[in-house]
Design an enzyme around this catalytic site. Structure first.
Site, mmCIF file in Angstrom:
data_model
loop_
_atom_site.group_PDB
_atom_site.id
_atom_site.type_symbol
_atom_site.label_atom_id
_atom_site.label_comp_id
_atom_site.label_asym_id
_atom_site.label_seq_id
_atom_site.Cartn_x
_atom_site.Cartn_y
_atom_site.Cartn_z
ATOM 1 N N PRO A 70 39.087 43.311 30.319
ATOM 2 C CA PRO A 70 39.449 42.709 31.463
ATOM 3 C C PRO A 70 40.779 43.398 32.227
ATOM 4 C CG PRO A 70 38.837 41.175 29.638
ATOM 5 C CD PRO A 70 38.695 42.512 29.286
ATOM 6 N N CYS A 71 40.630 43.324 33.402
ATOM 7 C CA CYS A 71 41.777 44.075 34.230
ATOM 8 C C CYS A 71 43.123 43.523 33.856
ATOM 9 C CB CYS A 71 41.628 44.163 35.764
ATOM 10 S SG CYS A 71 41.381 42.376 36.544
#
EC number: 2.1.1.37
Length: 735
Positions: A206-207
């Protein structure tokens, strides 16, 4: 009003009686065999249920409830009010036949080796399985992928994987439901892999997990997932790895995050080449600065250690530096000062903290988990938690040690020794590349050239710049831009981009993807396909709409001879004949439901609309008519239909959709004032209709932190056709 009953026929020679379904309506009667048999003594005729608490009785009762539910839905809740007997029999027999085919699970250990030698892959942060699905679809010159393990932390991700790959397709692909940051994750992953060489690793941390070292402020559960992803790469050393993320990662923190990612990937070393580097370091080692060179040697040697030995290796490094400080202490402070001085104690105790990094990291992880569980964010508790978590970080401890050295009044003769200890501690927290930069600063020009040759061979992966991929270029009816970092092992062909499979004019439209599902209204659920007559549904624009339907190959290329439309491919499925399905697609409500055999075998799954009230429907009508939420706002205000909702996306039938997210109510169907179903969103993501999303359909509030319902599974997924294009490109070049 029809009545629906179950009754027993005459027992066979073994004493088992067939269970029949009987429908009575307006003096007409329909009888159907359910395909189930039971001993009469175990069937309650009044309640029309199997008796007993065993699994078999439970499954029979679930099956009878399912048939009753589908029969009632057909006769009492469908748009059609008049049926002929054969039509009812045909529809119900379809459900019955699906159940008959599901006698047992037959896991195929090998994915039909007659197709050639398979290449193995692992899917991390797998979610619904978009990467997995695309990789299994890919084939090139008799080469294909064999699915080994998927990983995610959520139960519904695991459930969707189990149903799709183990039950439905009969593969032996394992699933590891565990947080990648947990200490024993790699051990458990290796146990699942069971000694097999892994050729490709795919996944998208996830960013939120990307941050510059020492700059983290938030301390949420997603912190530092990227470094753990790379730890897996270091251990498995696949031929290729693919890391997917949002486009914003390229500009995050002024582009520094992108550079950090590339730097970290370039820091993955070929452990077989380490001895050559060590020989070089020993050769140029200067007696006058032997301590620092020895620290660099120890840091380099950490790269060779297996994951289970790395903690003791790190502790050994710290103790080595600490020993250097112990030798230095009598030279920079008298005995009394060394025991009582706050700065000396800070340095001494700092070494103890650093030596127990593993224990502090575990404590940090537990605190972050509890902080997240208690919703500590944007409140008066946040700073306290953040300050403490920052305090126990290695970077902060080393910073305090450095400040304490500066505060000491050290004789000029020993200042360089103090600086070397600080440099050694910084080496401890740096990447391999940063350690090498420190080494270079002590090299002559000729030595630097020699080192560069060694480094060229020691870097395990080649990567220059990430690649932006728009899903619509690969036959997906959606403008979804994603960044792909493709790491290519040095013995493999370099891949810098994924060629589009369709031109701008060939792109798949929303209408082509969804038109055949447009037979459902507000607050309805469909379990089978119904005929959609474009000429009746669109009147004057029927010809224009029909022209949007194009014959294509699986990957979206136009193929007028023997191609199919996107919708037809979705129904047929894009997996090759290599896969011999074990059961028809089915849905279960939970993991417990799967264990108990509570399976729902429907021809069409996940096709249910939200129950939107009259005000919402009127609002959607206005927006749909205007074709744009912003343009519709003045009229919504005028009609008293305004809302605080930030945005609505009106689907345009002759275009591609915007990026599909996780909330269905953000989208308005192009032909009716309603939101999208899970199946429609899955079509826009390019999932086959046979891919069933399991568990809860949606969730809300704080449950969104822990639950991954169907809409979230779909919205967060990598589009399978994009993954297919990536996998096909790798298969072209993989050795």
């Amino acid at each position: 009003m029809a009545t629906i009953n179950f009754y027993l026929d005459k027992p066979d020679k073994k004493g088992f009686a067939p269970i029949h379904l009987r429908i009575n309506c307006n003096r007409s009667q329909i009888k159907l065999s359910t395909g189930q048999k039971i001993e009469p003594k175990y069937f309650d005729r009044n309640k029309q249920r199997a008796t007993g608490l065993d699994v078999e009785s439970h499954e029979i009762n679930h099956y009878l409830d399912f048939l009753r539910e589908r029969t009632d839905e057909l006769l009492h809740h469908s748009n059609k009010k008049t049926f002929v007997q054969d039509e009812i029999k045909s529809i119900l027999n379809e459900h019955i036949e699906n159940y008959k085919e599901n006698n047992s699970i037959n896991i195929i250990k090998e994915q039909l080796s007659l197709y050639g030698k398979p290449f193995t892959f692992v899917d991390l942060f797998a979610g619904a399985g978009g990467f997995s699905e695309g990789f299994l679809q890919a084939e090139f010159n008799n080469k294909f992928f064999d699915f080994v393990v998927a990983n995610d932390i959520n139960e519904n991700c695991e459930l969707t994987h189990l149903v799709r790959y183990n039950h439905q397709l009969g593969l032996d692909a394992a699933f590891l439901k565990q947080d990648i940051t947990e200490p024993d994750f790699l051990d458990n992953l290796l146990e699942k892999i069971d000694g097999r060489k892994i050729d490709v690793v795919c996944g998208g941390p996830p960013c939120q997990s990307f941050s510059l070292a020492g700059k983290r402020k938030k301390f949420d559960k997603k912190d530092d997932l990227f470094s753990h992803y790379l730890e897996v790469i270091k251990v498995l050393q696949p031929k290729y790895f693919v890391m997917e993320n949002v486009k914003g990662i390229l500009t995050k923190e002024g582009g520094k995050i992108k550079e950090l990612i590339i730097k970290e990937i370039n820091s993955i070393v070929d452990t077989k080449e380490i001895p050559l580097l060590n020989s070089f370091i020993k050769k140029i080692r200067k007696e006058s600065n032997s301590f620092l060179f020895d620290c660099i040697l120890k840091r380099v040697e950490l790269e060779i250690l297996l994951e289970k030995n790395k903690e003791s290796g790190r502790e050994d490094f710290i103790r080595f530096v600490e020993n250097g400080f112990k030798k230095l202490t009598p030279k920079i402070a008298d005995y009394k000062t060394s025991k009582t001085d706050e700065n000396i104690n800070t340095i001494r105790h700092g070494f103890n903290l650093l030596a127990r990094t593993k224990e502090w990291d575990k404590l940090k992880r537990d605190i972050i988990r509890e902080k997240d569980f208690c919703n500590i964010d944007s409140d008066n508790f946040t700073d306290t938690f953040t300050d403490f978590l920052t305090e126990i970080g290695s970077e902060n401890i080393i910073s305090k040690i450095e400040n304490s050295f500066k505060a000491l009044k050290v004789h000029a003769n020993y200042k360089k020794d103090c600086e070397d200890i600080i440099t050694a501690l910084n080496i401890y927290t740096t990447s391999f590349d940063e350690s090498i930069e420190i080494l270079k600063s002590h090299c002559t020009i000729s030595q630097k050239k020699e080192l560069d040759v060694i480094l060229k061979n020691i870097r395990l992966y080649k990567i220059e710049q990430p690649f932006i991929a728009n899903a619509s270029n690969y036959g997906v009816p959606q403008n979804r831009e994603r960044v792909l970092f493709i790491g290519c092992r040095k013995d493999q062909k370099y891949i810098s981009e994924i060629p589009p499979t369709v031109s701008e004019e060939e792109k798949v439209t929303i209408f082509e993807a969804l038109y055949d599902l447009d037979f459902i209204g507000n607050n309805q659920e469909a379990h089978r396909y119904e005929l959609v007559d474009i000429s009746k549904q669109y009147n004057g624009t029927a010809k224009k709409m029909a022209k949007l339907l194009k014959k294509r190959s699986i990957d979206g290329k136009l193929n007028s001879k023997n191609g199919k439309s996107f919708a037809e491919w979705s129904k047929k499925g894009r997996l090759s004949d290599r896969f011999k399905t074990q059961t028809k697609p089915f849905y279960v409500k939970s993991t417990e439901g799967l264990k108990n055999g509570e399976k729902y075998f429907d021809v069409l799954n996940n096709h249910k609309t939200s129950n939107q009230n009259d005000i919402v429907i009127e609002r959607l009508k206005v927006i749909l008519k205007k074709g744009n939420y912003r343009l519709a706002q003045p009229e919504l205000e005028k009609l008293g239909l305004a809302t605080n909702k930030r945005n609505y996306n009106v689907l345009k039938p002759d275009q591609q959709s915007s990026t599909i997210m996780t909330i269905a109510d953000d989208y308005i169907h192009y032909n009716s004032p309603r939101s999208l179903t899970v199946r429609e969103m899955a079509r826009l993501q390019s999932f086959d209709d046979s891919f069933v999303f399991q568990g809860k359909r949606s969730t809300g509030g704080n449950n969104r932190k822990t639950e991954v319902p169907q809409y979230t599974l779909v919205g967060n997924a990598v589009p399978p056709l994009l993954a297919r294009a990536v996998a096909s490109e790798i298969l072209k070049y993989i050795k």
